[in-house]
Design a protein around this motif. Structure first.
Motif, PDB file in Angstrom:
ATOM      1  N   GLU A   2     -31.565 -69.899 -57.205  1.00 35.22           N
ATOM      2  CA  GLU A   2     -31.981 -69.543 -58.572  1.00 35.22           C
ATOM      3  C   GLU A   2     -31.564 -68.127 -58.970  1.00 35.22           C
ATOM      4  O   GLU A   2     -31.492 -67.810 -60.148  1.00 35.22           O
ATOM      5  N   ILE A   3     -31.327 -67.260 -57.962  1.00 37.16           N
ATOM      6  CA  ILE A   3     -31.076 -65.851 -58.315  1.00 37.16           C
ATOM      7  C   ILE A   3     -29.711 -65.347 -57.852  1.00 37.16           C
ATOM      8  O   ILE A   3     -29.378 -64.195 -58.095  1.00 37.16           O
ATOM      9  N   GLY A   4     -28.943 -66.181 -57.200  1.00 36.21           N
ATOM     10  CA  GLY A   4     -27.640 -65.712 -56.731  1.00 36.21           C
ATOM     11  C   GLY A   4     -27.000 -66.728 -55.802  1.00 36.21           C
ATOM     12  O   GLY A   4     -27.223 -67.929 -55.927  1.00 36.21           O
ATOM     13  N   TYR A   5     -26.198 -66.246 -54.877  1.00 36.34           N
ATOM     14  CA  TYR A   5     -25.557 -67.179 -53.937  1.00 36.34           C
ATOM     15  C   TYR A   5     -25.206 -66.477 -52.630  1.00 36.34           C
ATOM     16  O   TYR A   5     -25.194 -65.239 -52.554  1.00 36.34           O
ATOM     17  N   PHE A   6     -24.951 -67.288 -51.595  1.00 36.22           N
ATOM     18  CA  PHE A   6     -24.385 -66.771 -50.349  1.00 36.22           C
ATOM     19  C   PHE A   6     -23.252 -67.682 -49.910  1.00 36.22           C
ATOM     20  O   PHE A   6     -23.191 -68.851 -50.303  1.00 36.22           O
ATOM     21  N   VAL A   7     -22.366 -67.096 -49.099  1.00 40.58           N
ATOM     22  CA  VAL A   7     -21.190 -67.837 -48.645  1.00 40.58           C
ATOM     23  C   VAL A   7     -21.262 -67.956 -47.125  1.00 40.58           C
ATOM     24  O   VAL A   7     -21.431 -66.950 -46.421  1.00 40.58           O
ATOM     25  N   VAL A   8     -21.144 -69.174 -46.637  1.00 35.59           N
ATOM     26  CA  VAL A   8     -21.401 -69.431 -45.217  1.00 35.59           C
ATOM     27  C   VAL A   8     -20.440 -70.515 -44.723  1.00 35.59           C
ATOM     28  O   VAL A   8     -19.861 -71.242 -45.537  1.00 35.59           O
ATOM     29  N   HIS A   9     -20.297 -70.615 -43.420  1.00 32.28           N
ATOM     30  CA  HIS A   9     -19.484 -71.704 -42.869  1.00 32.28           C
ATOM     31  C   HIS A   9     -20.257 -73.014 -42.861  1.00 32.28           C
ATOM     32  O   HIS A   9     -21.468 -73.018 -42.640  1.00 32.28           O
ATOM     33  N   ALA A  10     -19.547 -74.099 -43.025  1.00 33.33           N
ATOM     34  CA  ALA A  10     -20.172 -75.424 -42.934  1.00 33.33           C
ATOM     35  C   ALA A  10     -20.127 -75.911 -41.484  1.00 33.33           C
ATOM     36  O   ALA A  10     -19.197 -75.596 -40.741  1.00 33.33           O
ATOM     37  N   LYS A  61     -27.921 -55.928 -60.621  1.00 31.44           N
ATOM     38  CA  LYS A  61     -26.964 -56.783 -59.915  1.00 31.44           C
ATOM     39  C   LYS A  61     -26.664 -56.185 -58.549  1.00 31.44           C
ATOM     40  O   LYS A  61     -26.270 -55.026 -58.444  1.00 31.44           O
ATOM     41  N   TRP A  62     -26.829 -56.992 -57.541  1.00 29.68           N
ATOM     42  CA  TRP A  62     -26.599 -56.540 -56.173  1.00 29.68           C
ATOM     43  C   TRP A  62     -25.563 -57.430 -55.491  1.00 29.68           C
ATOM     44  O   TRP A  62     -25.517 -58.639 -55.720  1.00 29.68           O
ATOM     45  N   GLY A  63     -24.791 -56.802 -54.635  1.00 28.89           N
ATOM     46  CA  GLY A  63     -23.866 -57.581 -53.821  1.00 28.89           C
ATOM     47  C   GLY A  63     -23.848 -57.035 -52.409  1.00 28.89           C
ATOM     48  O   GLY A  63     -24.149 -55.858 -52.175  1.00 28.89           O
ATOM     49  N   LEU A  64     -23.557 -57.892 -51.468  1.00 27.90           N
ATOM     50  CA  LEU A  64     -23.409 -57.465 -50.069  1.00 27.90           C
ATOM     51  C   LEU A  64     -22.132 -58.113 -49.548  1.00 27.90           C
ATOM     52  O   LEU A  64     -21.961 -59.335 -49.660  1.00 27.90           O
ATOM     53  N   GLN A  65     -21.231 -57.293 -49.053  1.00 30.25           N
ATOM     54  CA  GLN A  65     -20.002 -57.843 -48.471  1.00 30.25           C
ATOM     55  C   GLN A  65     -19.846 -57.373 -47.033  1.00 30.25           C
ATOM     56  O   GLN A  65     -20.113 -56.211 -46.722  1.00 30.25           O
ATOM     57  N   ARG A  66     -19.417 -58.285 -46.204  1.00 29.67           N
ATOM     58  CA  ARG A  66     -19.228 -57.961 -44.794  1.00 29.67           C
ATOM     59  C   ARG A  66     -17.929 -57.177 -44.626  1.00 29.67           C
ATOM     60  O   ARG A  66     -16.869 -57.628 -45.087  1.00 29.67           O
ATOM     61  N   GLU A  67     -18.032 -56.018 -43.993  1.00 31.33           N
ATOM     62  CA  GLU A  67     -16.811 -55.251 -43.730  1.00 31.33           C
ATOM     63  C   GLU A  67     -16.232 -55.599 -42.368  1.00 31.33           C
ATOM     64  O   GLU A  67     -15.037 -55.722 -42.200  1.00 31.33           O
ATOM     65  N   LYS A  68     -17.117 -55.746 -41.387  1.00 28.98           N
ATOM     66  CA  LYS A  68     -16.635 -56.227 -40.083  1.00 28.98           C
ATOM     67  C   LYS A  68     -17.793 -56.844 -39.301  1.00 28.98           C
ATOM     68  O   LYS A  68     -18.961 -56.473 -39.490  1.00 28.98           O
ATOM     69  N   GLY A  69     -17.427 -57.758 -38.442  1.00 26.02           N
ATOM     70  CA  GLY A  69     -18.436 -58.364 -37.587  1.00 26.02           C
ATOM     71  C   GLY A  69     -18.667 -57.481 -36.370  1.00 26.02           C
ATOM     72  O   GLY A  69     -18.208 -56.336 -36.317  1.00 26.02           O
ATOM     73  N   VAL A  70     -19.359 -58.001 -35.375  1.00 26.64           N
ATOM     74  CA  VAL A  70     -19.593 -57.182 -34.189  1.00 26.64           C
ATOM     75  C   VAL A  70     -18.345 -57.218 -33.305  1.00 26.64           C
ATOM     76  O   VAL A  70     -17.517 -58.123 -33.415  1.00 26.64           O
ATOM     77  N   GLU A  71     -18.244 -56.222 -32.435  1.00 31.50           N
ATOM     78  CA  GLU A  71     -17.103 -56.154 -31.531  1.00 31.50           C
ATOM     79  C   GLU A  71     -17.520 -55.430 -30.253  1.00 31.50           C
ATOM     80  O   GLU A  71     -18.573 -54.787 -30.223  1.00 31.50           O
ATOM     81  N   GLU A 118     -15.338 -70.510 -53.586  1.00 30.36           N
ATOM     82  CA  GLU A 118     -14.297 -70.218 -54.572  1.00 30.36           C
ATOM     83  C   GLU A 118     -13.238 -69.310 -53.941  1.00 30.36           C
ATOM     84  O   GLU A 118     -13.471 -68.715 -52.877  1.00 30.36           O
ATOM     85  N   ALA A 119     -12.115 -69.213 -54.621  1.00 28.77           N
ATOM     86  CA  ALA A 119     -10.960 -68.524 -54.025  1.00 28.77           C
ATOM     87  C   ALA A 119     -11.304 -67.093 -53.599  1.00 28.77           C
ATOM     88  O   ALA A 119     -10.849 -66.620 -52.558  1.00 28.77           O
ATOM     89  N   GLU A 120     -12.119 -66.398 -54.386  1.00 31.55           N
ATOM     90  CA  GLU A 120     -12.399 -64.987 -54.072  1.00 31.55           C
ATOM     91  C   GLU A 120     -13.536 -64.827 -53.050  1.00 31.55           C
ATOM     92  O   GLU A 120     -13.817 -63.714 -52.594  1.00 31.55           O
ATOM     93  N   ASP A 121     -14.196 -65.907 -52.693  1.00 31.05           N
ATOM     94  CA  ASP A 121     -15.345 -65.811 -51.780  1.00 31.05           C
ATOM     95  C   ASP A 121     -14.914 -65.469 -50.362  1.00 31.05           C
ATOM     96  O   ASP A 121     -13.914 -65.990 -49.862  1.00 31.05           O
ATOM     97  N   LYS A 122     -15.714 -64.620 -49.736  1.00 28.97           N
ATOM     98  CA  LYS A 122     -15.470 -64.293 -48.324  1.00 28.97           C
ATOM     99  C   LYS A 122     -16.740 -64.590 -47.540  1.00 28.97           C
ATOM    100  O   LYS A 122     -17.847 -64.534 -48.082  1.00 28.97           O
TER     101      LYS A 122
END
Ligand code: SF4
Length: 976
Positions: free
Chosen positions: A798-806, A848-858, A906-910
């Motif tokens: 209802e308030i936004g979205y998240f992008v995840v693997h299926a 408006k808020w966004g969170l983008q992953r810059e890098k995973g763990v290593e 969508e194409a721009e989703d990460k």
């Protein structure tokens, strides 16, 4: 090995061990090699060093018990402390613990990873940049204590006590901190329970006056679970081992779970319902029992409050049991298997099979619902109520193999000091819109602050990470970064978490093996007390050292909370003028601060029946006994306390009300530590409820207003919820009729067996096993939207979205998706749990808020060479950020299930992208708030809340009154 052969080996091992004068623990396995070290050798336990193989190099250990803190089960652990190095080598199970009996899940032994975690916080930190900027400087405990003591003292003296709040996630203790808050005279306790279990608690409390079930799975004939209990349920390991015991003894296992969980794979009957339809099925089962007269008629006649029901709701009929039975048949006849099948999407014939299975249980029906369906759905509290109705119909309550009220299988000892109830009511935690809520409206805090209802001067978060754990985390960030709303935020935490980034102070608190607590939980029909202790303190004291402060033995300057709260209270009121100091002062050495040793010594010597005698038999003092063994069993086979006849001396006179309730002016229960005194309204002469007349005999009964099991809740009826005053089916907010055609239900509540919220992210063994949370999606659904396993999907809330693997799997209903809530940890700065936190960037423009992953763990260099072996980078997606608040209008529980649209990304989703508009969060909050029936308009007696209902840290009685303009309850008051 055959069963006979293994039994033979066990008895041979027992004989051999006992011949040496040592205790034999048979262990979880039938093979004696799985047994535990005899307690007689815990001072010097010898094992061969596996790394020295093939040499036979001995290592000598001292074994010290403590309690796991990685979930609420509080299983016993034994720390193996190497005598040569003085370090903990490993943690294994404590066979002396009555709840866990030496067995643990993976998270117990992983305590070792946590204490050696190279990323843990070792020193008190003070913010030096802006809030959330990630700049910290080490500070001293003295500076922190003085600053906080001064602020809190000022708030108390200036009567701004509502501005102090302690917000706890997992308490892991029985009331210590609540009593500290009571000593301060504040109603400042806030909990996590309304995002966890309050919905189930509400359902149970309405039936029996107590808010938790204690199932006796091991002795059941039928075990009925609405949860994934074998892998992650409440009191997970102690219950799971008893479920398996029950199954081994021939019990049938029924599991309701929309997912094919590991628990479902063990079931005799696995039912995968459409989420939210569970109560409809339960009522169809109840209806089957009722229509076919398969219920325990005598139990229902004696113990249900049917007379009250008839007198309130059916005055047209004579109040006879036969008339009630007839009405019962009419009330539930519409709940056919066909109806339930339509609601749940499950074949009606399968539901009938389940009903038949339940009907065979007799009084050996153990059932459990905790989070799961109750926590997912609006009206979810009726799921627990409808499940418990099956027990109430079968008479399967507090009989062997059934369900006990929790307080009868739990022991809370009296402490050295009991401060009085606070003289105030905190509207920020208990707003008047939710008079029947089970717990604090904790997850609404940012909205209540934004409403302008309150502000906080000192806000403690402890083992609590609301930015990450709660729904609507961006609204939390907005509130926590606003210094007008939150003056000083203190994060009490052993590890970095998303909320601590928005703190002013981060204070490093001890992990499970570095602190004291006592606890007792309803793991089975017994009462036990467990003792968590700092193991290095106990080990060094065995060597004759005197340890006065846990900072002497913990790494860095890690402290324990008991000592922290005692010292803070001491500094708030150094001269005793505020009346606080008296509750933290030594009795043995007046003028000195109470020590933790004296605190527990008093409890173990004075309020644990049987412990002093048991200790004396071994030549020990009670505290020494608990330090040596870590747990004590007070009673077993507690039985049906409601059937206890009340001794005549407890009853002042024979007066009873029209339903047989008996009162006394001076209640003295026969078993004061077992039977909780009901807090029912005193009558006009000030006498209190003590029992109920059942067929001419005065019985203890249940701590409900009627003294009986409440099929009909007069409380609900009186407070404006008459239509749901008996067990009914409430259509969930995610019922198909409440969703758009292109929406699906997202189940976001399930746990993985190896992880638990924030706490386990610093355990490398667990992280290696479980570190991500793909979206469970059925092949037909996946095909429809054109995705396969590993593809990105966008999940729109209802308030936004998240992008995840299926993750495409047949282990989920076709129209439902699911995502575990344990993953998606993140950090914006260097500091953090580098094994489990992705580095992210936060975008923020207005709302408006966004969170983008810059890098995973290593892999990374640290004091632990294993961190160079990290092979995973994906740590999942933080879905909770995209959920708005859904407070159930009755229970106050956040209803977790989401109506979502799932599409190919969508194409721009990460991967890991999050987008949210907190304006929309506000709108959803207001929509749900409008569904409430506030005390102002619905209270039958001018109070804020029924006094009999449970409440952590109850205020004094007069502060239950709704405040008028000239009413003293409008503000707070305190006698100095
Ligand atoms: S179930 Fe596991 S995590 Fe929970 S207390 Fe027991 S060992 Fe610890």
């Amino acid at each position: 090995m055959t069963l006979e052969k293994s039994k033979h080996r066990v008895s041979a091992a027992r004989e051999e061990t006992e011949a040496r004068g040592e205790t034999f623990y048979p262990g979880a396995s039938r093979i004696h090699l799985a047994a535990y070290p005899p307690k007689e050798r815990w001072d010097d336990w010898v094992e061969l060093d596996p790394q020295a193989w093939p040499q036979r190099k001995e290592r000598h250990y001292t074994l010290v018990p403590t309690t796991c803190f990685n979930c609420e089960s509080a299983c016993g652990l034994l720390a193996y402390i190497d005598k040569a190095t003085g370090e903990v080598q490993k943690f294994e199970g404590n066979p002396e613990h009555p709840g866990s009996r030496g067995r643990n899940c993976a998270k117990g032994p992983a305590t070792l990873n946590q204490i050696t975690d190279p990323d843990r916080i070792l020193y008190p930190l003070k913010r030096v940049g802006k809030r959330g900027e990630g700049k910290w400087a080490q500070t001293s405990w003295d500076e922190v204590l003085d600053e906080l003591a001064g602020r809190i003292r000022n708030a108390i003296v200036e009567d701004r006590r509502q501005e102090i709040m302690y917000h706890v996630g997992r308490p892991g203790e029985d009331g210590f901190t609540e009593r500290i808050l009571a000593a301060w005279g504040i109603d400042g306790h806030n909990s996590h329970t309304n995002i966890c279990s309050s919905s189930s608690r509400e359902g149970y409390q309405l039936w029996m006056g107590l808010d938790r079930p204690s199932p006796d799975h091991a002795n059941a004939k039928v075990i009925f679970l609405i949860s994934a209990h074998l892998e992650s349920g409440h009191y997970f390991n102690p219950h799971a081992q008893r479920v398996i015991e029950g199954k081994t003894n021939g019990a049938k296992l029924i599991v309701f779970d929309t997912r094919l969980s590991n628990t479902a794979t063990h079931a005799d009957h696995w039912v995968s319902p459409i989420p939210g339809s569970e109560a409809a099925i339960l009522l169809a089962i109840a209806n089957y029992l009722i229509q076919n007269n398969l219920y325990n008629r005598e139990f229902v006649r004696r113990w249900w409050n049917w007379e009250e029901y008839l007198s309130m709701e059916h005055r047209e009929v004579d109040p006879t049991f036969e008339n009630f039975e007839q009405l019962l048949k009419e009330l539930y006849q519409s709940y056919s298997f066909e109806f339930a099948g339509k609601e749940s999407g499950v074949d009606p014939s399968m539901l009938e099979e389940v009903a038949k299975c339940v009907s065979t249980a007799g009084t050996r029906l153990s059932t459990h619902n905790w989070r799961s369906a109750s926590s997912g759905n609006s009206g979810g509290w009726q799921v627990a109520r409808c499940l418990f109705m099956l027990n109430a119909l079968m008479g399967a309550i507090a009989t062997e193999g059934s369900v006990f009220p929790n307080a009868w299988n739990k022991f809370v000892p009296k402490p050295i000091y009991t401060p009085p109830h606070p003289k105030m009511w905190n509207e920020t935690t208990w707003p008047r819109e939710y008079p029947l809520s089970m717990n604090e409206l904790s997850f609404l805090l940012p909205h209540l602050l934004k409403d302008g209802r309150a502000k906080l001067d000192v806000y403690f978060t402890r083992v609590y990470n609301p930015v990450w754990t709660n729904p609507d985390g961006f609204s939390w960030i907005e509130a926590l970064t606003n210094e007008d709303l939150v003056g000083c935020h203190v994060a009490l935490t052993p590890v970095w978490n998303e909320t601590s980034y928005f703190a002013d102070y981060i204070l490093p608190m001890g992990l499970g093996s570095e602190r004291h607590d006592i606890h007792s939980y309803e793991t089975h029909d017994s009462q036990w007390l467990g003792f968590r202790q700092p193991v290095m303190k106990a080990a060094r004291e065995r060597l004759g050292e005197e340890i006065c402060d846990t900072r002497e033995v913990n790494p860095g300057e890690v402290w324990e909370e008991n000592e922290f709260w005692l010292e803070l209270s001491w500094r708030i009121d150094p001269d005793g003028q505020l009346g606080i100091r008296q509750y933290v002062e030594s009795r043995k050495n007046p003028g000195e601060r109470l020590s933790v040793d004296e605190y527990y010594e008093w409890i173990f010597e004075n309020s644990v029946p049987g412990l002093p005698q048991k200790a004396a038999a071994e030549g020990l003092k009670p505290l020494e006994y608990m330090r040596r063994y870590g747990a004590f069993e007070i009673a077993t086979k507690v039985g049906a306390l409601y059937e206890e006849t009340i001794p005549p001396e407890e009853i002042e006179d024979g007066r009873q009300d029209q339903f047989g309730r008996v009162y006394t002016a001076t209640p003295k229960p026969a078993s004061p530590n077992i039977v909780p005194l009901p807090t029912i309204d005193p009558d006009p002469e000030g006498r209190r409820f003590v029992g109920v007349n059942i067929d001419g005999t005065l019985k203890r009964g249940f701590p409900t207003p009627s003294g009986r099991l409440e099929f009909f809740s007069r409380t609900l009826a009186d407070w404006g919820w008459q239509e749901v005053a008996i067990p009914t089916y409430i259509r969930s907010h995610v019922h198909p009729e409440n969703m758009a055609a292109d929406q699906s239900v997202l189940i976001s509540t399930f746990r993985l067996a190896m992880q638990i919220h924030t706490r386990s992210s610093n355990a490398k063994w667990l992280n290696e096993i479980a570190h991500t949370n793909p979206l469970w999606i059925h092949p037909s659904f996946a095909k429809r939207i054109g995705v396969g396993t590993g593809d990105l999907v966008r999940v729109e809330t209802e308030i936004g979205y998240f992008v995840v693997h299926a993750w495409v799997t047949e282990g989920i209903r076709p129209e439902v998706v699911a995502c575990s809530h344990h993953m998606g940890r993140w950090k914006t700065h260097e500091q953090g749990a580098r094994q489990m936190m992705a580095t992210v960037k936060l975008d923020h423009q207005n709302t408006k808020w966004g969170l983008q992953r810059e890098k995973g763990v290593e892999a990374y260099q640290s004091s632990d060479p294993d961190t160079l072996r990290i092979w995973w980078s994906d740590v999942g997606v933080h879905q909770n950020l995209t959920f708005p608040v859904h407070p159930d209008p009755v229970s106050g529980m956040h209803c977790w299930h989401q109506a979502v649209r799932v599409n190919k990304a969508e194409a721009e989703d990460k991967y890991g992208d999050i987008s949210v508009d907190t304006n929309k969060s506000r709108a959803v909050y207001q929509k749900w708030l409008a569904m409430t029936r506030p005390a102002d308009t619905h209270s039958p007696d001018g109070t804020r809340r029924p006094y009999w209902m449970l409440r952590p840290l109850k205020p004094a009685r007069e502060f239950y009154r709704l405040a008028g303009e000239n009413d003293p309850a409008a503000s707070s008051s305190r006698d100095f």
